[in-house]
Design an enzyme around this catalytic site. Structure first.
Site, PDB file in Angstrom:
ATOM      1  N   GLY A  14       0.779  -1.228   0.000  1.00  0.00           N
ATOM      2  CA  GLY A  14       0.000   0.000   0.000  1.00  0.00           C
ATOM      3  C   GLY A  14       0.814   1.282   0.000  1.00  0.00           C
ATOM      4  O   GLY A  14       0.253   2.377   0.089  1.00  0.00           O
ATOM      5  N   LYS A  17       3.856   1.679  -4.663  1.00  0.00           N
ATOM      6  CA  LYS A  17       4.886   1.199  -5.606  1.00  0.00           C
ATOM      7  C   LYS A  17       4.362   1.084  -7.030  1.00  0.00           C
ATOM      8  O   LYS A  17       4.996   1.557  -7.973  1.00  0.00           O
ATOM      9  CB  LYS A  17       5.421  -0.169  -5.149  1.00  0.00           C
ATOM     10  CG  LYS A  17       6.124  -0.153  -3.820  1.00  0.00           C
ATOM     11  CD  LYS A  17       6.612  -1.539  -3.423  1.00  0.00           C
ATOM     12  CE  LYS A  17       5.506  -2.563  -3.374  1.00  0.00           C
ATOM     13  NZ  LYS A  17       4.419  -2.225  -2.416  1.00  0.00           N
ATOM     14  N   ASP A  82       8.893  -3.116  -9.697  1.00  0.00           N
ATOM     15  CA  ASP A  82       8.004  -2.936  -8.557  1.00  0.00           C
ATOM     16  C   ASP A  82       8.252  -4.084  -7.575  1.00  0.00           C
ATOM     17  O   ASP A  82       7.820  -5.204  -7.798  1.00  0.00           O
ATOM     18  CB  ASP A  82       6.562  -2.940  -9.069  1.00  0.00           C
ATOM     19  CG  ASP A  82       5.513  -2.955  -7.976  1.00  0.00           C
ATOM     20  OD1 ASP A  82       5.863  -3.125  -6.790  1.00  0.00           O
ATOM     21  OD2 ASP A  82       4.328  -2.810  -8.302  1.00  0.00           O
ATOM     22  N   ASP A  88      11.754  -9.588  -0.724  1.00  0.00           N
ATOM     23  CA  ASP A  88      11.118 -10.865  -0.396  1.00  0.00           C
ATOM     24  C   ASP A  88      11.847 -11.545   0.753  1.00  0.00           C
ATOM     25  O   ASP A  88      11.227 -12.056   1.690  1.00  0.00           O
ATOM     26  CB  ASP A  88      11.131 -11.795  -1.619  1.00  0.00           C
ATOM     27  CG  ASP A  88      10.106 -11.406  -2.662  1.00  0.00           C
ATOM     28  OD1 ASP A  88       9.379 -10.423  -2.434  1.00  0.00           O
ATOM     29  OD2 ASP A  88      10.035 -12.081  -3.698  1.00  0.00           O
ATOM     30  N   ARG A 142      -7.548  -0.420   2.032  1.00  0.00           N
ATOM     31  CA  ARG A 142      -9.012  -0.443   2.057  1.00  0.00           C
ATOM     32  C   ARG A 142      -9.587   0.092   0.750  1.00  0.00           C
ATOM     33  O   ARG A 142     -10.520  -0.490   0.175  1.00  0.00           O
ATOM     34  CB  ARG A 142      -9.516   0.392   3.239  1.00  0.00           C
ATOM     35  CG  ARG A 142     -11.034   0.359   3.425  1.00  0.00           C
ATOM     36  CD  ARG A 142     -11.487   1.346   4.481  1.00  0.00           C
ATOM     37  NE  ARG A 142     -11.298   2.725   4.061  1.00  0.00           N
ATOM     38  CZ  ARG A 142     -12.118   3.376   3.219  1.00  0.00           C
ATOM     39  NH1 ARG A 142     -13.175   2.759   2.701  1.00  0.00           N
ATOM     40  NH2 ARG A 142     -11.884   4.625   2.882  1.00  0.00           N
ATOM     41  N   ARG A 144      -8.266   0.237  -2.300  1.00  0.00           N
ATOM     42  CA  ARG A 144      -8.071  -0.566  -3.513  1.00  0.00           C
ATOM     43  C   ARG A 144      -8.853  -1.873  -3.471  1.00  0.00           C
ATOM     44  O   ARG A 144      -9.046  -2.501  -4.509  1.00  0.00           O
ATOM     45  CB  ARG A 144      -6.597  -0.794  -3.794  1.00  0.00           C
ATOM     46  CG  ARG A 144      -5.841  -1.717  -2.879  1.00  0.00           C
ATOM     47  CD  ARG A 144      -4.372  -1.661  -3.228  1.00  0.00           C
ATOM     48  NE  ARG A 144      -3.538  -2.565  -2.457  1.00  0.00           N
ATOM     49  CZ  ARG A 144      -2.216  -2.551  -2.476  1.00  0.00           C
ATOM     50  NH1 ARG A 144      -1.583  -1.673  -3.233  1.00  0.00           N
ATOM     51  NH2 ARG A 144      -1.500  -3.399  -1.768  1.00  0.00           N
ATOM     52  N   GLU A 149      -6.414  -8.902   0.860  1.00  0.00           N
ATOM     53  CA  GLU A 149      -5.665  -7.987   1.723  1.00  0.00           C
ATOM     54  C   GLU A 149      -6.507  -7.358   2.828  1.00  0.00           C
ATOM     55  O   GLU A 149      -5.964  -6.759   3.748  1.00  0.00           O
ATOM     56  CB  GLU A 149      -5.053  -6.854   0.883  1.00  0.00           C
ATOM     57  CG  GLU A 149      -3.981  -7.282  -0.089  1.00  0.00           C
ATOM     58  CD  GLU A 149      -3.457  -6.128  -0.930  1.00  0.00           C
ATOM     59  OE1 GLU A 149      -2.405  -6.297  -1.574  1.00  0.00           O
ATOM     60  OE2 GLU A 149      -4.097  -5.051  -0.959  1.00  0.00           O
TER      61      GLU A 149
END
Length: 204
Positions: A14, A17, A82, A88, A142, A144, A149
């Protein structure tokens, strides 16, 4: 541009990116490389049961990010990624290990694999770090409206933010440009946009 460059955009869930990646690629005619979220068959079950699916999900991301990284190394022009393979391992997988969702044996296997892969890769020419407070992250998540998520705990986002700060305090692979995205409005604010272009172009 004098030669091809590899620019990476790093930041929490969020942080903005994908929006920044798309914006810069349109402005400078760059080739974007996006995170393979939609391809990860473990991601939806992972958010429901992190302990069962954490290791498998991270191995999937590591494999696909390695493939993406090698592909962007072969690309003839300047590319923008991105979220990187480094995040990771240093942020998401490390957090899962610290939360005991990845046990010690699996973590050692993962780290050996990651470190072997990382040695074979060319680091970015520029790392753009999008710093963003948790309250703003939650609001963007929220808005998007991605179903997988919507139940991400606040504590999870806080831990990721802390790990990003920890990682960048020791990051030495490339120059870093830090952008506070809760205060930056390059889409509608001309001053912010010009300042962003000026900072990016120092590295291009």
């Amino acid at each position: 541009m004098a030669r091809k460059k590899f620019i990476a955009v790093a930041g929490n869930i969020g942080a903005g990116k994908t929006e920044l990646t798309s914006f810069l690629c349109r402005k400078y005619d760059l080739t974007p490389y996006f995170e393979p979220n939609d391809q990860n068959p473990y991601l939806a079950p992972f958010y429901k049961d992190m302990k069962t699916w954490a290791f498998r999900s991270q191995i999937f991301f590591l494999t696909h990010k390695f493939r993406l990284h090698r592909e962007l190394e072969r690309h003839s022009g300047t590319v923008l990624q991105d979220r990187t393979i480094y995040e990771d391992a240093e942020i998401f997988a490390k957090n899962l290990h610290r939360q005991r969702f990845i046990d010690r044996r699996d973590w050692q296997t993962y780290r050996e694999l990651y470190e072997t892969i990382a040695q074979a890769l060319s680091p970015p020419d520029l790392m753009i770090y999008l710093r963003c407070p948790v309250q703003t992250l939650r609001e963007r998540i929220r808005l998007r409206g991605r179903s997988m998520e919507k139940d991400i705990p606040v504590a999870y986002l806080k831990r990721l933010n802390a790990l990003y700060e920890e990682w960048f305090s020791n990051y030495k692979m490339s120059p870093v440009l830090v952008l506070s995205t809760d205060k930056l409005d390059y889409l509608t604010n001309l001053v912010d946009r010009v300042d962003l272009f000026r900072q990016i172009e120092k590295y291009l």
